[in-house]
Design an enzyme around this catalytic site. Structure first.
Site: not given
Ligand code: F6P
Length: 544
Positions: A203, A209, A265-266, A351, A382, A507
């Site tokens: 987003k 990452e 995002g979620r 979240e 199990h 972060k």
């Molecule tokens: O970890 C927080 C967060 O902002 C989530 O809400 C989101 O889904 C994720 O990081 C990834 O963010 P982006 O889509 O901006 O890379």
């Protein structure tokens, strides 16, 4: 909310209900199952095996009215800025509106915008699926790798796994999220750059990452294809709200699929973030998923609270969390295809509702944020069901099942195998609810010293969510159902379910630590004693 008469009424009611056993509740009310079963779209929600009487839901609904839930639902669907701490609308429901709907928010027709992107996604998916989209060397794409994290990973991977029976089996899909180099390395090790397409899903397009993985993937691609920068355009597309950053990464805007800041995002699976899923199952089936979500949206918006599936389930969450003191909530899909659903729900619910202050910044007065966890049945049976049946903790459970199987195997006859599977689901909910008494166990001739070990206390609550078959539509309904459950709970708690400030500090600290770990910044004196010692040990182990 805890100071309202509605809350006080529930406290009193809880005192009366808590000592009752589900065995008595069923025996005393022959119409209980009919009264405590609701339907919405294609889903049936049996909530009769909960520790409630016929009075409980009306009392919980009164609490919901006190929290202005109906007004809040309207405000969300209308596009009001209910994400107050970020001053944003919350409009994932707009992502699944049909083409002929209109919704003007902040002066903009969002339905037209949504469908314009869906159309571009559809064209792109068709080209990849048909083989018309080729890589740099002219070969067709065989593997699609989604690079993202959080909502930009969990939604796509969970949905792909859920719907892989409907996917194009000529294509392979992989999902990279972790900044652990092992994730990307394992994903790429047997792939051919000439036939691999990367979807970079972020987003913000600033997430460490995702960008680190994307940069390494780009290098792998260039190394494998002779270093021609032009290859990037054929092998990288982006999904983001941030066109500038996408350009900065070197991806052509023509290969970017956008969405908007009013998609959390979620909650972003039905946006362009679902592109990998669309490529897998095709645009028509993706539309079926969106239509399923929309059907649940309509149910949530228009059905009276007493018969409204997400409202009932959300209020039951409050009932156990805040009145019974339950710590966790198990979600147990009886569908192997839904094996990533619990992980997805962890982000969606935790979240969203893992907050300790209300919208106005004052502390909450109750526990918030159910802790979701789970595994598909029958694997969980199990593993951890022992604790569910005989442990000391109260764990409300959601059992999710389907009447029809997807896969028909030769030999034994798949209908039988699926019946066996479904029988396990129904058996578990019954055993949890009704258990087995010492008298029943003794009557079977069990030696007296073993009787206490074999007693099944029962009175362990569960919902059963039953759908005809796992299809893109029923899958979409289930996802939207949980989105709205999360919203209902957040509304009662009075929190902003749509921000996530709590993930920021870690972060920032991680970025600060990178030069310290590498040794570029040798001074650890600014760190706390524990972290400084760990950093020193880490550097020693790495010979720095
Ligand atoms: O970890 C927080 C967060 O902002 C989530 O809400 C989101 O889904 C994720 O990081 C990834 O963010 P982006 O889509 O901006 O890379």
């Amino acid at each position: 909310m805890t100071a309202t008469p509605e809350w006080a009424a529930l406290v009193t009611h809880h005192d009366a209900v808590a000592p009752l056993h589900l065995r008595e509740l069923f025996a005393d009310d022959p119409g209980r199952v009919e009264a405590l079963t609701a339907t919405g779209a294609d889903l049936t929600l049996d909530h009769s095996k909960h520790r409630i009487t016929r009075e409980t839901l009306p009392l919980l609904v009164a609490l919901a009215r006190r929290a202005r839930l109906p007004e809040r639902i309207e405000a969300m669907f209308r596009g009001d800025h209910i994400n107050t701490s970020e001053d944003r609308a919350v409009l994932h429901t707009a992502l699944r509106l049909p083409r002929d709907a209109t919704l003007v928010v902040d002066g903009q027709d969002v339905v037209a915008d949504v469908h314009a992107v869906l159309d571009r996604m559809g064209e792109f998916s068709d080209r990849v699926r048909s083989g018309e989209w080729t890589g740099h060397t002219g070969q067709r794409i065989r593997t699609v790798v989604n690079i993202g994290i959080g909502g930009s990973d969990l939604g796509p991977v969970m949905a792909y796994e859920a719907l892989r029976a409907y996917s194009d089996r000529e294509l392979t899909f992989r999902f990279v999220s972790n900044i652990d180099p092992a994730d990307l390395a394992e994903t790429l090790r047997d792939l051919d750059p000439a036939t691999t397409l990367f979807i970079v899903a972020s987003k913000t397009f600033t997430t460490l990452e995702t960008l680190t993985n994307a940069r390494n993937a780009r290098q792998w691609l260039l190394d494998g294809l002779g270093g021609d920068q032009k290859a990037v355009a054929k092998h990288f597309v982006a999904v983001s709200t941030n066109a500038e950053k996408v350009r900065g990464f070197g991806i052509d805007e023509a290969n970017m699929f956008g969405f908007w800041d009013w998609v959390g995002g979620r909650y972003s699976l039905p946006s362009a973030i679902g592109l990998s899923v669309m490529v897998a199952i095709g645009k028509e089936r993706f539309r079926e998923m969106l239509d399923g979500m929309h059907a649940m949206d309509v149910h949530f918006r228009t059905t009276p609270l007493e018969r409204n599936l997400p409202v009932i389930a959300g209020l039951l969450g409050i009932w156990y969390d805040d009145f019974f003191g339950a710590e966790t909530h198990a979600v147990l899909p009886y569908a192997q295809y839904l094996h990533r659903l619990p992980a997805y729900l962890q982000q969606l619910t935790m979240e969203s509702n893992g907050k300790s202050v209300r919208e106005d910044g004052t502390p909450v007065a109750t526990d918030t944020g159910e802790i979701y966890w789970g595994e598909p049945g029958t694997n969980g049976q199990h593993a951890f069901y022992q604790l569910l049946h005989q442990g000391t903790r109260l764990v409300p459970c959601d059992f999710i099942g389907f009447a029809e199987p997807i896969d028909v195997l030769p030999g034994e006859g798949d209908a039988d195998m699926h019946d066996l599977f479904a029988a396990n689901l129904f058996a578990q909910t019954a055993a949890l609810a009704f258990g087995k008494t010492a008298a029943e166990i003794s009557a079977e001739g069990t030696p007296s010293h073993l009787v206490p070990h074999k007693v099944m206390p029962g009175n362990r609550p569960s919902s059963t969510i039953l759908a005809p078959k796992l299809t893109p539509s029923t899958f979409g309904q289930i996802i939207a159902f949980y989105e709205h459950v999360t919203f209902v709970e957040g509304t009662i708690w009075g929190i902003d379910s749509f921000d996530q400030w709590g993930v920021e500090l870690g972060k920032v600290l991680a970025q600060q630590l990178v030069p310290v770990l590498s040794g570029d910044e040798p001074d650890v004196s600014g760190l706390d004693a524990s972290t400084a010692a760990l950093v020193r040990r880490y550097r020693q182990l790495r010979g720095r």
